[in-house]
Design an enzyme around this catalytic site. Structure first.
Site, PDB file in Angstrom:
ATOM      1  N   GLN A 146       0.302   5.093   4.127  1.00 24.71           N
ATOM      2  CA  GLN A 146      -0.740   4.059   4.872  1.00 24.71           C
ATOM      3  C   GLN A 146      -0.189   2.635   4.283  1.00 24.71           C
ATOM      4  OE1 GLN A 146      -4.255   2.683   2.985  1.00 24.71           O
ATOM      5  NE2 GLN A 146      -5.179   4.625   3.767  1.00 24.71           N
ATOM      6  N   HIS A 148      -1.658  -1.532   4.257  1.00 22.66           N
ATOM      7  CA  HIS A 148      -2.605  -2.535   4.180  1.00 22.66           C
ATOM      8  C   HIS A 148      -2.205  -3.518   5.370  1.00 22.66           C
ATOM      9  CE1 HIS A 148      -3.463  -2.553  -0.539  1.00 22.66           C
ATOM     10  NE2 HIS A 148      -4.175  -1.533   0.177  1.00 22.66           N
ATOM     11  N   ASP A 163      -0.734   1.359  -4.591  1.00 22.85           N
ATOM     12  CA  ASP A 163      -1.184  -0.039  -3.842  1.00 22.85           C
ATOM     13  C   ASP A 163      -1.144  -1.125  -4.550  1.00 22.85           C
ATOM     14  OD1 ASP A 163      -3.263   1.421  -5.300  1.00 22.85           O
ATOM     15  OD2 ASP A 163      -4.437   1.623  -3.439  1.00 22.85           O
ATOM     16  N   SER A 212      -1.406   4.249  -0.533  1.00 22.43           N
ATOM     17  CA  SER A 212      -2.800   3.937   0.156  1.00 22.43           C
ATOM     18  C   SER A 212      -3.047   2.556  -0.001  1.00 22.43           C
ATOM     19  CB  SER A 212      -3.919   5.001  -0.467  1.00 22.43           C
ATOM     20  OG  SER A 212      -3.929   4.824  -1.931  1.00 22.43           O
ATOM     21  N   GLU A 222      -5.202   0.269   7.134  1.00 26.94           N
ATOM     22  CA  GLU A 222      -6.277  -0.586   6.104  1.00 26.94           C
ATOM     23  C   GLU A 222      -6.260  -2.017   6.302  1.00 26.94           C
ATOM     24  OE1 GLU A 222      -6.365   0.249   2.029  1.00 26.94           O
ATOM     25  OE2 GLU A 222      -8.693   0.120   2.053  1.00 26.94           O
ATOM     26  N   GLN A 240      -8.883   8.956  -2.215  1.00 28.17           N
ATOM     27  CA  GLN A 240      -7.884   8.125  -2.625  1.00 28.17           C
ATOM     28  C   GLN A 240      -7.837   7.883  -4.065  1.00 28.17           C
ATOM     29  OE1 GLN A 240      -6.558   3.579  -1.616  1.00 28.17           O
ATOM     30  NE2 GLN A 240      -8.756   3.794  -2.225  1.00 28.17           N
ATOM     31  N   GLU A 300     -12.248   4.763   3.528  1.00 24.83           N
ATOM     32  CA  GLU A 300     -11.860   5.381   2.326  1.00 24.83           C
ATOM     33  C   GLU A 300     -12.022   4.568   0.798  1.00 24.83           C
ATOM     34  OE1 GLU A 300      -7.487   5.573   1.722  1.00 24.83           O
ATOM     35  OE2 GLU A 300      -7.339   3.116   1.492  1.00 24.83           O
TER      36      GLU A 300
END
Lengths: 558, 172
Positions: free
Chosen positions: A142, A144, A336, A363, A171, A297, A222
Site C-alpha cells: 500500500q 501513502h 511505514d 501500509s 492512503e 494495520q 484503516e
C-alpha cells in the site's frame, strides 16, 4: 581520552543518529517478554470465560472483558490452550500443517498464550510462518499519497502513478486538516484514472473520516486505533465498545475498514502497566478480532522508534504481524514510518515482511518524496523505487511494486491531473490551471508546483461539504468533461460498495473489478511447489524481470 | 447465535414496523427470505448479482451509469442494503469467521440510522460522554425506532460495563 581512529569513523555513520536504549521492564521498554507479563491461563465455565491470563472475571478490566466476551473461539479454547507453546509454534512453520488447521488452534488461544507462542520463534522461523499464515495468497502493498501543500493535481498524479505501479490501496491525509474532502476526492479520481479498481482512504479524525466515506469520497479506512491498556485506550478517546460500534458503522455504509495498532504506542502514551510490547499488542489484535473487523494495520506503525530502540525489537514487530495473521486477520504490516538514518537498517526493517510476503507489505510506502509525506515520512519512498524493484528481481519476490517507464509515468500523471482538473471544474471548486496539470505531470515534489490560494481552497472544501456533494456529482463532472473511462471506474467503485464483496478479509480489486480476497484467493502454502510463487504469476514476473534499466545482452555490441 | 439474532430482529421488526428509517427497507427484506450462502458464493458481484439490491429494493444491475449522470439516482441508493450485509455475513461465517458475521449483523441494523444520528451514537459511546441513562436511552431508540435489537444490546452492555469501569460522564 585519546580517540581511536576507527571508533571515531564509526560514530560518524548514520546508524549513530538512531536511538538505542536498554530494556526497562517496569516502564514497558521491553519488546517480547517482561517480568510483569502474565502467565497464560484460561478457565471456561458453562461456555463463559471466568479466568483469563491470570485474572478472575471479577478483576477483568474493560479490555479483558471485551476479549473474553467476543475475541476467543471458546469451543476449542480449553483444548488449544492446553497444548504447549512450542508445539503450536512448530505447527506454524510445519509445511505439512495447513493454514486452516493452524487457525483452528490459534484463534482459540488467550493473548498471553499467543504471545508465548511468538516467543518460541526466531526471525527466520517467523518468515516461514508469515509465508503460510497471511490470509491472502497473493501479496500486495500500500502507498501513502500526500504532499505538504495538499496540492490536488499532485495528489491525483502521484496516486495514478502509484496505481499503475501496482499498489491496490492508497492512503492520503492532510497537511491542513480542512483540506480533507479535497484530498480524498483528488486521490480517488487519480487512483481510478491510474488503474481502475484501486481503493483509497483519507486518514483524519474518526468521525470526519466516516463522513467522507458516507459521501463516497473514500472506499476504506484503516486508522481506527486500538490500544493494549485500559488507560491508553481511554486517553485515545475510545473504548472497545465504541470502536466495535464504529466498525459496524463503517460496514453499514459498505466501507471496508481495518483497525490500527502497534507496539510502542502504550510506551509513548505513558501507561504500559510494565508489560512487554508484544503482550500489549496481543490485546490489540484480540480486540480487533472481537470486533469482527476483517483486518489490522500493525507492526508498531508510527511508534516504530520505540521497539526499534530495544533488543529484539524488529523481531517483535514481525512477531506481532504474525500474530495478527494467526488470528485470521488481514495484516497491513506497517513498514511505514521512517525510523532510521541508516539505509542498511531501513532495508532490515522490511526484510521479514518483504521476503515472506504479507497482505500489504507496507501500509504506507511513500508514493511521493519523503519531504512531501505528511505522515511524518515513510521507511521507503519514491526515490527507493528502483532499489526496491531490483530487490524483487534479485530475490524473485513479489513485493507488490512494478517498474514502469518514464513515458508511462508521464502519460498517467497527465491523465490523472486532467481528470481532477475536470472534477474541480464540475464541482465548482477553485480552478486547477493547465500550468498545474503540466507541473504535476513532470514534477516530483510540491516544490515543483505553482502555489494555490490555500485560503480559497479551504473555504471551497467547507462549502462542498455544506452543499452535500457526493460521489454522484463526481461521476457527473467527469462525464460532462468527456472523461469516460475514469467516470466509469468511479461508478464501478460505487457499485461495489452496494455489493460489499470487498468487506471480506484481505479484499482488493484487480483492474477488471474482480474482488480478490482471502476467500477466493486463500493462502494454500504447504511447502515447496505450493502457495504463491512469483515466477508462476507470469505477467507479474515478466514486469519485475524487465526493469527498464536492464541491458539486453543480445542488442549490445561487444 | 446468528439465527437467534435474525429471529429477534424479525420479531422486533414486526412489532415496531419500519418507520423512521433513513434507508427504506422493503417489507420483503427479512432475514428469513435470504438464501443460505457459503464461501463458494463469493464474490456476490460475479456469482449472484441478482441477489444484490439497493436499499430501495432495486436490483444492483439496474442502477446504471446513465441514470446517475442523468441525476435519476438518489445517492442513498448507492448504499449497501441490510440483506446484502447479512448475505456477506453468511459468507464470512462460511469461511470460518463468525465474528465478522456478528459485525455485519450489527451493521445491517445500522443501515437504517441516518448518518448524523449514527455519528452521534458513536460519539455517545466514547468515554465520559454519556450517563448510564443516556446509553440506555439510545438502546431504547435503537430497539424501538430502528429495529436494531443487537445494537440495542450493545449499548446496554456498554452501559453496564462503563458503570463498572468508570467510563460514564463525570467519572473522569
Amino acid at each position: 581520552m585519546k580517540r581511536q581512529k576507527r571508533f571515531e569513523k564509526l560514530e560518524k555513520r548514520p546508524v549513530h543518529l538512531d536511538g538505542f536504549v536498554k530494556e526497562w521492564d517496569d516502564e514497558g521498554l521491553v519488546a517480547m517478554r517482561s517480568k510483569n507479563d502474565p502467565d497464560a491461563s484460561l478457565k471456561v465455565e458453562n461456555g463463559v470465560i471466568t479466568e483469563l491470563d491470570g485474572k478472575k472475571r471479577e478483576d477483568f478490566d474493560l479490555i479483558d472483558q471485551y476479549i473474553a466476551e467476543y475475541g476467543i473461539n471458546i469451543a476449542n479454547a480449553e483444548k488449544a490452550n492446553a497444548m504447549s507453546s512450542q508445539s503450536i509454534a512448530k505447527m506454524l512453520i510445519d509445511p505439512n500443517v495447513s493454514r486452516s488447521e493452524v487457525v483452528k488452534v490459534t484463534t482459540a488461544l488467550t493473548p498471553a498464550k499467543a504471545s508465548d507462542v511468538i516467543n518460541q520463534l526466531n526471525f527466520a522461523e517467523m518468515i516461514m510462518a508469515v509465508q503460510k499464515m497471511r490470509p491472502r495468497r497473493t501479496p500486495f502493498t500500500q502507498a501513502h499519497i500526500t504532499n505538504t501543500l495538499d496540492n490536488p493535481a499532485e495528489i491525483a498524479a502521484d496516486g495514478a502513478e502509484a496505481a499503475l505501479r501496482g499498489f491496490p490501496e492508497l492512503e492520503t491525509t492532510t497537511a491542513v486538516a480542512r483540506y480533507a474532502p479535497l484530498n480524498a476526492i483528488s486521490l480517488m479520481v487519480g487512483a481510478q484514472a491510474g488503474r481502475p479498481g484501486v481503493i483509497t482512504q483519507c486518514s483524519v479524525e474518526e468521525a470526519v473520516e466516516l463522513g467522507l466515506g458516507m459521501r463516497g469520497f473514500t472506499a476504506y479506512a484503516e486508522t481506527i486505533s486500538v490500544y493494549g491498556t485500559d488507560k491508553v485506550f481511554t486517553d485515545g478517546d475510545d473504548t472497545p465498545w465504541s470502536k466495535g460500534f464504529l466498525a459496524s458503522c463503517y460496514a453499514s455504509r459498505g466501507l471496508k475498514m481495518r483497525f490500527s495498532s502497534g507496539s510502542g504506542s502504550e510506551v509513548l502514551m505513558g501507561y504500559t502497566e510494565g508489560k512487554s510490547m508484544l503482550y500489549l499488542e496481543s490485546r490489540c489484535i484480540y480486540i480487533t478480532k472481537a470486533s469482527g473487523v476483517q483486518g489490522l494495520q500493525n507492526g508498531s506503525v508510527s511508534c516504530i522508534g520505540v521497539p526499534s530502540a530495544v533488543p529484539s525489537g524488529l523481531r517483535e514487530v514481525l512477531g506481532e504481524n504474525l500474530m495478527c495473521m494467526m488470528m485470521d486477520l488481514e495484516c497491513a504490516s506497517s513498514n511505514d514510518q521512517t525510523f532510521s538514518h541508516s539505509d542498511i537498517r531501513r532495508t532490515e526493517r522490511m526484510l521479514g515482511q518483504f521476503i515472506a510476503g504479507t497482505d500489504y507489505i507496507s501500509s504506507g510506502y511513500a508514493g511521493e518524496e519523503n519531504s512531501d509525506n505528511t505522515f511524518a515520512g515513510s521507511n521507503m519512498d519514491v526515490l527507493d523505487y528502483d532499489d526496491y524493484e531490483s530487490m524483487e528481481r534479485d530475490l524473485a519476490v513479489n513485493g507488490g511494486i512494478l517498474p514502469i517507464t518514464e513515458d508511462q509515468a508521464i502519460k498517467i500523471r497527465k491523465k490523472a491531473a486532467k481528470a481532477v482538473q475536470a472534477v474541480f471544474d464540475g464541482l465548482g471548486l477553485p480552478e486547477i490551471t493547465d500550468e498545474e496539470v503540466e507541473a504535476a505531470t513532470y514534477g516530483s515534489t510540491s516544490g515543483d508546483m505553482p502555489k494555490r490560494d490555500m485560503a480559497q481552497d479551504i473555504k471551497a472544501a467547507q462549502d462542498l461539504m455544506d452543499r452535500g456533494v457526493t460521489v454522484s456529482d463526481i461521476i457527473k463532472a467527469l462525464d460532462d468533461h468527456g472523461i469516460d473511462d475514469t467516470a466509469q471506474a468511479v461508478f464501478k467503485l460505487a457499485q461495489q460498495k452496494i455489493c460489499g464483496d470487498y468487506l471480506q478479509t484481505s479484499a482488493i480489486f484487480d483492474k477488471d473489478w474482480n474482488c480478490i480476497s482471502a476467500i477466493n484467493d486463500n493462502n494454500d502454502y504447504m511447502g515447496p511447489g505450493t502457495g504463491y510463487r512469483v515466477w508462476e504469476d507470469e505477467a507479474q514476473w515478466n514486469k519485475i524481470k524487465n526493469i527498464p534499466w536492464a541491458l539486453d545482452p543480445q542488442k549490445v555490441d561487444f | 447465535m446468528s439465527e437467534v439474532d435474525d429471529l429477534v430482529a424479525k420479531i422486533m421488526s414486526e412489532l415496531n414496523g419500519n418507520g423512521g428509517t433513513a434507508t427504506k427497507t422493503p417489507t420483503t427484506d427479512t432475514a428469513s427470505s435470504e438464501p443460505n450462502l457459503t464461501a463458494k458464493d463469493f464474490p456476490l458481484f460475479r456469482k449472484h448479482p441478482d441477489l444484490v439490491k439497493a436499499p430501495s429494493g432495486k436490483q444492483l444491475k439496474t442502477i446504471t451509469f446513465q441514470d446517475i449522470v442523468d441525476g435519476k439516482v438518489d445517492s442513498k441508493e448507492l448504499r449497501i442494503a441490510p440483506s446484502t450485509l447479512r448475505m456477506q455475513g453468511k459468507i464470512s461465517a462460511g469461511a470460518g469467521r463468525s465474528q465478522i458475521q456478528n459485525n455485519f449483523q450489527r451493521a445491517a441494523e445500522l443501515t437504517g440510522v441516518p448518518d448524523d444520528r449514527l455519528l452521534e451514537m458513536y460519539g455517545a459511546l466514547r468515554p465520559f460522554r454519556s450517563s448510564k441513562q443516556d446509553l440506555l436511552d439510545i438502546a431504547d431508540e435503537l430497539a424501538n425506532k430502528y429495529n436494531a435489537p443487537i445494537c440495542s444490546n450493545w449499548f446496554k452492555e456498554a452501559a453496564t460495563n462503563y458503570e463498572k469501569h468508570q467510563k460514564l460522564k463525570g467519572d473522569n
